[in-house]
Design an enzyme around this catalytic site. Structure first.
Site, mmCIF file in Angstrom:
data_model
loop_
_atom_site.group_PDB
_atom_site.id
_atom_site.type_symbol
_atom_site.label_atom_id
_atom_site.label_comp_id
_atom_site.label_asym_id
_atom_site.label_seq_id
_atom_site.Cartn_x
_atom_site.Cartn_y
_atom_site.Cartn_z
ATOM 1 N N GLY A 169 -20.727 -49.901 0.955
ATOM 2 C CA GLY A 169 -21.262 -50.686 1.911
ATOM 3 C C GLY A 169 -21.943 -51.785 1.592
ATOM 4 O O GLY A 169 -21.720 -52.295 0.421
ATOM 5 N N GLY A 170 -22.877 -52.469 2.558
ATOM 6 C CA GLY A 170 -23.554 -53.656 2.118
ATOM 7 C C GLY A 170 -24.453 -53.660 1.113
ATOM 8 O O GLY A 170 -24.755 -54.450 0.297
ATOM 9 N N GLY A 404 -6.564 -81.639 -19.013
ATOM 10 C CA GLY A 404 -8.083 -81.494 -18.271
ATOM 11 C C GLY A 404 -8.827 -80.502 -18.971
ATOM 12 O O GLY A 404 -9.909 -80.503 -18.887
ATOM 13 N N ALA A 405 -8.015 -79.408 -19.765
ATOM 14 C CA ALA A 405 -8.898 -78.438 -20.118
ATOM 15 C C ALA A 405 -9.640 -78.929 -21.523
ATOM 16 O O ALA A 405 -10.706 -78.432 -21.897
ATOM 17 C CB ALA A 405 -8.096 -77.436 -20.633
HETATM 18 C C1 HXC Z 1 -28.452 -40.496 5.009
HETATM 19 C C2 HXC Z 1 -27.368 -39.367 3.217
HETATM 20 C C3 HXC Z 1 -26.297 -40.495 3.444
HETATM 21 C C4 HXC Z 1 -26.689 -41.575 4.160
HETATM 22 C C5 HXC Z 1 -25.911 -39.264 1.878
HETATM 23 N N1 HXC Z 1 -26.868 -38.481 2.377
HETATM 24 N N2 HXC Z 1 -25.516 -40.337 2.272
HETATM 25 N N3 HXC Z 1 -28.338 -39.266 4.213
HETATM 26 N N4 HXC Z 1 -27.985 -41.586 5.179
HETATM 27 N N5 HXC Z 1 -26.051 -42.790 4.237
HETATM 28 C C6 HXC Z 1 -27.280 -37.352 1.941
HETATM 29 C C7 HXC Z 1 -26.587 -36.072 2.505
HETATM 30 O O1 HXC Z 1 -26.754 -35.917 3.727
HETATM 31 C C8 HXC Z 1 -27.167 -34.927 1.481
HETATM 32 O O2 HXC Z 1 -28.220 -34.505 2.037
HETATM 33 C C9 HXC Z 1 -27.373 -35.946 0.044
HETATM 34 O O3 HXC Z 1 -27.339 -37.246 0.722
HETATM 35 C C10 HXC Z 1 -26.259 -35.849 -0.939
HETATM 36 O O4 HXC Z 1 -25.041 -36.122 -0.333
HETATM 37 P P1 HXC Z 1 -23.646 -35.533 -0.424
HETATM 38 O O5 HXC Z 1 -22.704 -35.887 0.885
HETATM 39 O O6 HXC Z 1 -24.006 -33.938 -0.237
HETATM 40 O O7 HXC Z 1 -23.265 -35.622 -1.829
HETATM 41 P P2 HXC Z 1 -21.812 -35.965 -2.410
HETATM 42 O O8 HXC Z 1 -20.696 -35.122 -2.028
HETATM 43 O O9 HXC Z 1 -21.846 -36.313 -3.771
HETATM 44 O O10 HXC Z 1 -21.332 -37.343 -1.562
HETATM 45 C C11 HXC Z 1 -22.062 -38.636 -1.775
HETATM 46 C C12 HXC Z 1 -21.618 -39.742 -0.857
HETATM 47 C C13 HXC Z 1 -21.627 -39.134 0.595
HETATM 48 C C14 HXC Z 1 -19.918 -39.940 -1.269
HETATM 49 C C15 HXC Z 1 -22.362 -41.054 -0.908
HETATM 50 O O11 HXC Z 1 -22.582 -38.589 0.933
HETATM 51 C C16 HXC Z 1 -21.151 -40.397 1.643
HETATM 52 O O12 HXC Z 1 -20.240 -40.544 2.009
HETATM 53 N N6 HXC Z 1 -22.284 -40.619 2.154
HETATM 54 C C17 HXC Z 1 -22.103 -41.767 3.400
HETATM 55 C C18 HXC Z 1 -22.081 -42.949 2.774
HETATM 56 C C19 HXC Z 1 -22.248 -43.885 3.539
HETATM 57 O O13 HXC Z 1 -21.351 -44.125 4.328
HETATM 58 N N7 HXC Z 1 -23.270 -44.800 3.516
HETATM 59 C C20 HXC Z 1 -23.731 -45.730 4.661
HETATM 60 C C21 HXC Z 1 -22.936 -46.977 4.137
HETATM 61 S S1 HXC Z 1 -22.849 -48.465 5.113
HETATM 62 P P3 HXC Z 1 -28.624 -33.047 1.679
HETATM 63 O O14 HXC Z 1 -30.206 -32.889 2.339
HETATM 64 O O15 HXC Z 1 -27.662 -32.286 2.352
HETATM 65 O O16 HXC Z 1 -28.907 -33.015 0.112
HETATM 66 C C22 HXC Z 1 -24.353 -49.066 4.526
HETATM 67 C C23 HXC Z 1 -24.647 -50.261 5.205
HETATM 68 C C24 HXC Z 1 -25.557 -51.090 4.379
HETATM 69 O O17 HXC Z 1 -25.094 -48.686 3.560
HETATM 70 C C25 HXC Z 1 -25.470 -52.445 4.855
HETATM 71 C C26 HXC Z 1 -26.264 -53.462 3.939
HETATM 72 C C27 HXC Z 1 -26.313 -54.744 4.738
#
Ligand code: HXC
Length: 514
Positions: A169-170, A404-405
């Site tokens: 993501g971001g 040019g290079a």
């Molecule tokens: C809150 C999160 C989380 C999130 C993971 N967790 N991502 N909690 N917000 N974004 C937590 C899970 O609930 C879990 O908690 C622990 O972290 C580990 O995650 P798992 O899913 O069990 O691990 P894994 O199977 O290795 O997968 C990792 C992952 C997946 C691929 C990162 O968790 C995932 O797809 N997460 C969402 C990613 C996402 O969409 N992020 C937002 C992106 S947008 P517990 O308590 O069970 O251990 C963004 C915008 C930013 O970031 C913009 C900035 C400008």
């Protein structure tokens, strides 16, 4: 008092465990180190001073109030690498997936502010699920605060990013704003939108690896400057990279004398260039033989391989090397190589690192893809970077320098301080055959034996222009040097240029063709 101390010790021990043993084991099972383990490997032993160990998040939504872990998913502080100060923060995937909350943003921002204020490099170790979803816009605001600080710190202190797990993501934009990005093969990934979104929007089937793995970013997108097989190697190489860099833009890079004689002659270099001008040779051999102790740390080694960039030392001082690579696309400049080298030249210029440019370039890459892809705009970046740069610039033309290079590659006309050529150098508007075909087009059309006339005219042009003497007669080349003496000539040049002073006209900032 004793009770309070005991309580703090207990809280410290809890905080050190992050998300707990189970999650630490899961982290290890994935082949990853925890945030604390990474910091231990990265920093000199016992040098880490942790800040904000007891910070907690302030989220009361979705049951988060019951999920408090001291430190809140990021370990932050300062320490030393080779006895030089650094600031570091490491996202702890065992705590809420290392996600960014309002509270841990403040920890990261504190580190960035302190690093910028004190003129100390900052290292971010990324391993995070991105924005903490439960915190909504507060988390997005956090990213914005970090980006703003990354931008203000840019060019003031070196900022290095390691991607040791997810970075999606971001959140990719903080590493992208920093100077160097290192990734771990098959265990880290970076993308703006993940495979699920991609499937929905474009119907493409992608995996984390195919979309944003280390291979993609270190060979195709250019987002990552380095890809390493595991976290341990990455962290060791991060230490090495830092050893070349000054701590901030007001300092000179560190001097590390390692006993390689400055006047060392490399006679094999006199035979490096093949007799046939169309045959390639490995420019890395030249770099390796010229720099101190053959120690060259290549940057972006898998991306746009027709140009080589990286750090080395000469006479103990850090130099940035930019070199065309005749082994790949004949060393011509194209979009990716121009952008790659331009960013590197600007980094060196920010941090007082002299630039040595080795030139063997037949020109810009021809083709519709290049033209429609904007080679004009992108080639101009490299031209701009060399032209605005004020650090000592030493250029050696080893063979071809065409069109040019020729101008772009740190020529005299872009304020090259010392421009050398090897005796066999060819400096001209274009290759002799192409030039003869244009100049003598009329004669060739009329001739009964166009082929032999072309040969004669090609030789005539080559004799007149495809050598370094014309450029030397005008002072565009300061000296024609033997390849074997290159190391000594460059070092003497660098010594002469040590106190170089030059400033560009005052401006808010220039307008590099982005
Ligand atoms: C809150 C999160 C989380 C999130 C993971 N967790 N991502 N909690 N917000 N974004 C937590 C899970 O609930 C879990 O908690 C622990 O972290 C580990 O995650 P798992 O899913 O069990 O691990 P894994 O199977 O290795 O997968 C990792 C992952 C997946 C691929 C990162 O968790 C995932 O797809 N997460 C969402 C990613 C996402 O969409 N992020 C937002 C992106 S947008 P517990 O308590 O069970 O251990 C963004 C915008 C930013 O970031 C913009 C900035 C400008």
């Amino acid at each position: 008092m004793q009770e309070i101390v005991k309580k703090f010790e207990r809280l410290r021990a809890e905080a050190r465990l992050g998300g707990g043993l189970e999650r630490i084991e899961a982290q290890h099972a994935r082949g990853k180190l925890t945030a604390r383990e990474c910091i231990e490997v990265l920093l000199d032993e016992g040098s880490f001073e942790e800040l904000d160990m007891f910070v907690q998040h302030r989220c009361n939504d979705f049951g988060m109030e019951k999920k408090q872990i001291a430190g809140d998913g990021v370990v932050a502080g300062y320490g030393e690498i080779n006895r030089r100060k650094v600031f570091v923060y490491a996202q702890d995937f065992t705590v809420h997936g290392g996600t960014l909350s309002e509270s841990n943003t403040q920890k990261i921002c504190k580190i960035l502010d302190l690093a910028t204020r004190t003129g100390v490099p900052v290292i971010g170790l990324n391993d995070s699920g991105g924005a903490r979803i439960q915190e909504g816009v507060a988390s997005l605001a956090g990213y914005g605060e970090i980006f703003q600080r990354n931008v203000l710190a840019s060019g003031v202190i070196p900022q290095l990013s390691a991607i040791l797990g997810p970075c999606a993501g971001g959140s990719v934009y903080s590493p992208a704003l920093t100077d160097f990005v290192m990734m771990v093969e098959e265990n880290s990934y970076m993308f703006v939108t993940g495979p699920d979104v991609v499937r929905t929007v474009t119907h493409e089937e992608e995996t984390f690896e195919s979309l944003g793995g280390a291979r993609v970013h270190s060979t195709q997108s250019g987002v990552a400057h380095f890809a390493f097989p595991n976290g341990m190697v990455l962290l060791t190489q991060l230490r090495r990279l830092l050893s070349f860099l000054p701590s901030n833009n007001r300092e000179q890079p560190p001097v590390v004398l390692a006993g390689d004689p400055p006047e060392r002659q490399e006679h094999s270099l006199d035979y490096l260039i093949p007799d046939d001008p169309l045959r390639p040779y490995d420019m890395k051999e030249l770099i390796d033989k010229v720099v101190d102790n053959h120690d060259f740390m290549e940057v972006h080694g898998g991306f746009a391989r027709n140009i080589i960039i990286g750090f080395a030392r000469m006479d103990g001082g850090t130099v940035g090397i930019v070199a065309n690579q005749p082994m790949v696309l004949a060393g011509c400049l194209d979009i990716d190589s121009s952008v790659k080298a331009a960013r590197f030249v600007r980094f060196c210029d920010c941090f007082n690192i002299p630039i040595i440019t080795f030139v063997d370039v037949p020109g810009f890459m021809p083709g519709r893809n290049q033209e429609s892809g904007g080679i004009i705009r992108h080639g101009a970046k490299l031209l701009y970077a060399f032209a605005e740069c004020t650090v000592p610039k030493v250029t050696v033309i080893t063979r071809k320098s065409y069109g040019g290079a020729y101008d772009v590659m740190s020529s005299k006309h872009l304020r090259g301080d010392l421009n050398f050529a090897w005796p066999n150098a060819e400096i001209a508007v274009m290759g002799a055959k192409g030039a003869a075909e244009i100049i003598f087009r009329g004669d060739l059309k009329k001739s009964d034996n166009a082929e032999s006339l072309l040969k004669i005219k090609t030789k005539e042009y080559a004799d007149r222009f495809a050598n370094p003497f014309r450029a030397a007669q005008r002072g565009f080349i300061d000296d024609i040097i033997m390849p074997s003496s290159s190391r000594w000539k460059i070092i003497r040049g660098l010594r002469m240029l040590k106190d170089k002073q030059i400033t560009n006209p005052w401006k808010k900032h220039g307008n590099i063709p982005l």
